[in-house]
Design a protein around this motif. Structure first.
Motif, PDB file in Angstrom:
ATOM      1  N   ALA B  12       5.920  -1.368   4.033  1.00 46.12           N
ATOM      2  CA  ALA B  12       5.060  -1.284   3.026  1.00 46.12           C
ATOM      3  C   ALA B  12       3.605  -1.678   3.195  1.00 46.12           C
ATOM      4  O   ALA B  12       2.722  -1.085   2.892  1.00 46.12           O
ATOM      5  CB  ALA B  12       5.492  -2.538   2.034  1.00 46.12           C
ATOM      6  N   ALA B  13       3.300  -2.743   4.143  1.00 38.75           N
ATOM      7  CA  ALA B  13       2.135  -2.918   4.368  1.00 38.75           C
ATOM      8  C   ALA B  13       1.434  -1.855   5.310  1.00 38.75           C
ATOM      9  O   ALA B  13       0.229  -1.294   4.726  1.00 38.75           O
ATOM     10  CB  ALA B  13       1.789  -3.994   5.535  1.00 38.75           C
ATOM     11  N   THR B  16       0.953   1.193   2.955  1.00 40.00           N
ATOM     12  CA  THR B  16      -0.161   0.770   2.114  1.00 40.00           C
ATOM     13  C   THR B  16      -1.734   1.077   2.807  1.00 40.00           C
ATOM     14  O   THR B  16      -2.615   1.704   2.175  1.00 40.00           O
ATOM     15  CB  THR B  16      -0.105  -0.451   1.605  1.00 40.00           C
ATOM     16  N   ILE B  17      -1.739   0.561   3.995  1.00 40.74           N
ATOM     17  CA  ILE B  17      -2.958   0.747   4.802  1.00 40.74           C
ATOM     18  C   ILE B  17      -3.177   2.042   4.906  1.00 40.74           C
ATOM     19  O   ILE B  17      -4.487   2.770   4.918  1.00 40.74           O
ATOM     20  CB  ILE B  17      -3.073  -0.054   6.044  1.00 40.74           C
ATOM     21  N   VAL B  19      -2.434   4.567   2.974  1.00 40.22           N
ATOM     22  CA  VAL B  19      -2.816   5.167   2.001  1.00 40.22           C
ATOM     23  C   VAL B  19      -4.561   5.268   1.537  1.00 40.22           C
ATOM     24  O   VAL B  19      -5.112   6.003   1.061  1.00 40.22           O
ATOM     25  CB  VAL B  19      -2.048   4.545   0.835  1.00 40.22           C
ATOM     26  N   VAL B  20      -4.839   3.894   1.936  1.00 37.36           N
ATOM     27  CA  VAL B  20      -6.297   3.904   1.554  1.00 37.36           C
ATOM     28  C   VAL B  20      -7.134   4.287   2.639  1.00 37.36           C
ATOM     29  O   VAL B  20      -8.419   4.426   2.529  1.00 37.36           O
ATOM     30  CB  VAL B  20      -6.642   2.223   1.396  1.00 37.36           C
ATOM     31  N   ARG B  22      -6.610   7.184   4.675  1.00 43.22           N
ATOM     32  CA  ARG B  22      -6.438   8.823   5.031  1.00 43.22           C
ATOM     33  C   ARG B  22      -7.709   9.190   4.013  1.00 43.22           C
ATOM     34  O   ARG B  22      -7.557   8.747   2.964  1.00 43.22           O
ATOM     35  CB  ARG B  22      -5.025   9.236   4.720  1.00 43.22           C
ATOM     36  N   SER B  28      -2.474  10.798   2.102  1.00 43.13           N
ATOM     37  CA  SER B  28      -2.472   9.263   1.212  1.00 43.13           C
ATOM     38  C   SER B  28      -1.358   9.465   0.385  1.00 43.13           C
ATOM     39  O   SER B  28      -0.995   8.410  -0.022  1.00 43.13           O
ATOM     40  CB  SER B  28      -3.783   8.983   0.748  1.00 43.13           C
ATOM     41  N   LEU B  29      -1.299  10.681  -0.143  1.00 40.63           N
ATOM     42  CA  LEU B  29      -0.078  10.594  -1.513  1.00 40.63           C
ATOM     43  C   LEU B  29       1.323  10.397  -0.676  1.00 40.63           C
ATOM     44  O   LEU B  29       2.126   9.713  -1.053  1.00 40.63           O
ATOM     45  CB  LEU B  29      -0.179  12.083  -1.976  1.00 40.63           C
ATOM     46  N   LEU B  32       1.711   7.118   0.078  1.00 39.80           N
ATOM     47  CA  LEU B  32       2.036   6.346  -1.268  1.00 39.80           C
ATOM     48  C   LEU B  32       3.386   6.367  -1.672  1.00 39.80           C
ATOM     49  O   LEU B  32       3.842   5.116  -2.242  1.00 39.80           O
ATOM     50  CB  LEU B  32       1.168   6.795  -2.299  1.00 39.80           C
ATOM     51  N   SER B  35       5.062   3.832   0.413  1.00 38.61           N
ATOM     52  CA  SER B  35       4.864   2.485   0.063  1.00 38.61           C
ATOM     53  C   SER B  35       6.006   2.072  -1.301  1.00 38.61           C
ATOM     54  O   SER B  35       6.557   1.053  -1.223  1.00 38.61           O
ATOM     55  CB  SER B  35       3.764   2.481  -0.449  1.00 38.61           C
ATOM     56  N   LEU B  36       5.950   3.211  -2.177  1.00 37.63           N
ATOM     57  CA  LEU B  36       6.476   2.699  -3.315  1.00 37.63           C
ATOM     58  C   LEU B  36       8.178   2.645  -3.056  1.00 37.63           C
ATOM     59  O   LEU B  36       8.565   1.640  -3.417  1.00 37.63           O
ATOM     60  CB  LEU B  36       6.507   3.832  -4.274  1.00 37.63           C
TER      61      LEU B  36
END
Lengths: 142, 171
Positions: B12-13, B16-17, B19-20, B22, B28-29, B32, B35-36
């Motif tokens: 997850a971490a 998430t990194i 995601v923000v 790229r 990043s989608l 994401l 991550s979900l």
């Protein structure tokens, strides 16, 4: 097995571990919210933050009220709010893109007609909006 | 089961990194979504399988479809075809698929190899959640239904197509 890995595997995750995870995710989401310039990316960061908030509800439910399920109920509401937010946000971005031809938030600091020149579908829609504004003015000016 | 938490948390971490960090929205989608999914696995480990299922269905299903749709829509133009070829290159989905493979291995471990009864933990059943939703929480259900209706009306209003003469297009 490596003793460090064995120790981590034997260590039962407590409240602190869970909360560390959610705060890490929340902080990364906040960083993304502040640094992204694409509006869709900003919405993704907001999703991450909402997600970590929902996780916090479930975590506190498990550790503070283990016999109840109120945290799960609140997590459902957080998910519903996120869905509504994404729908409205996406509609706003599509409308903005039609009018201005970009979703870069640096170019959205003005509420009036943009002075930037962009090729693409924004041109046509700007003509359309100009027409609408003219009609609106002619209806309300007298 | 404890290692499951730590691996899922690491996934997850990391996602998430990504995601923000790229710059391409499609990359990043993809991260994401990973991550979900990892957060859904964490809900599962946490003893809330109903919320985990909702997370996958609503977040990773419905909301992500909206994101994909909007990203596709906002990338109109002559460069679309080339961009679409670039979007699904191997580099784009290699990272997310590795992370998802880790999550899937964990899920299989939980299903077959794992210790199922962990310290008599209380599992939140869908039935109790539903009873609480339409019992003490019925007012919030009504409020969120109004919120969703407002979102629907607002999305329709913002997304309608306008003709040059200022009249709305009849569907």
């Amino acid at each position: 097995m490596n003793p460090l890995i064995a120790q981590i595997a034997a260590h039962s995750p407590g409240l602190r571990d869970w909360l560390a995870l959610t705060s890490v995710i929340f902080s990364i989401g906040l960083y993304g919210l502040l640094t992204r310039r694409n509006a869709v990316g900003i919405l993704m960061a907001v999703e991450l933050m909402l997600n970590s908030a929902a996780m916090n509800f479930v975590i506190f439910n498990r550790f503070c009220l283990p016999a109840r399920m109120d945290g799960s109920v609140m997590a459902i509401f957080v998910i519903a709010v996120a869905a509504a937010e994404v729908v409205v946000g996406m509609a706003i971005f599509v409308a903005l893109y039609r009018y201005r031809g970009t979703v870069d938030v640096n170019q959205m600091n003005t509420m009036q007609d943009p002075v930037i020149s962009i090729e693409g579908p924004g041109d046509f829609n700007r003509e359309v909006m100009k027409n609408i504004n003219k009609q609106y003015k002619s209806r309300h000016d007298h | 089961m404890n290692a499951v938490f730590y691996i899922a948390a690491a996934v997850a971490a990391v996602s998430t990194i990504m995601v923000v960090s790229r710059s391409n929205a499609v990359y990043s989608l993809l991260y994401l979504i990973v991550s979900l999914l990892s957060v859904a696995l964490i809900f599962f480990v946490l003893g809330a399988p109903f919320i985990a299922a909702l997370e996958v269905i609503i977040y990773a299903g419905a909301i992500m479809v909206l994101f994909v749709f909007t990203i596709m829509m906002l990338n109109l133009g002559p460069q679309t075809a080339e961009q679409e070829r670039k979007w699904l290159s191997g580099r784009a989905w290699a990272g997310p698929s590795i992370l998802v493979a880790i999550l899937m291995a964990e899920m299989l471990y939980v299903l077959w190899g794992g210790d199922h009864q962990v310290e008599g933990r209380h599992i939140v059943e869908p039935k109790e959640v539903s009873v609480a939703l339409y019992g003490p929480y019925v007012m919030i259900v009504e409020l969120s239904s109004m919120l969703l209706l407002g979102g629907l009306v607002a999305a329709y209003h913002l997304g309608r197509r306008v003709h040059g003469d200022g009249k709305e297009q009849q569907p």
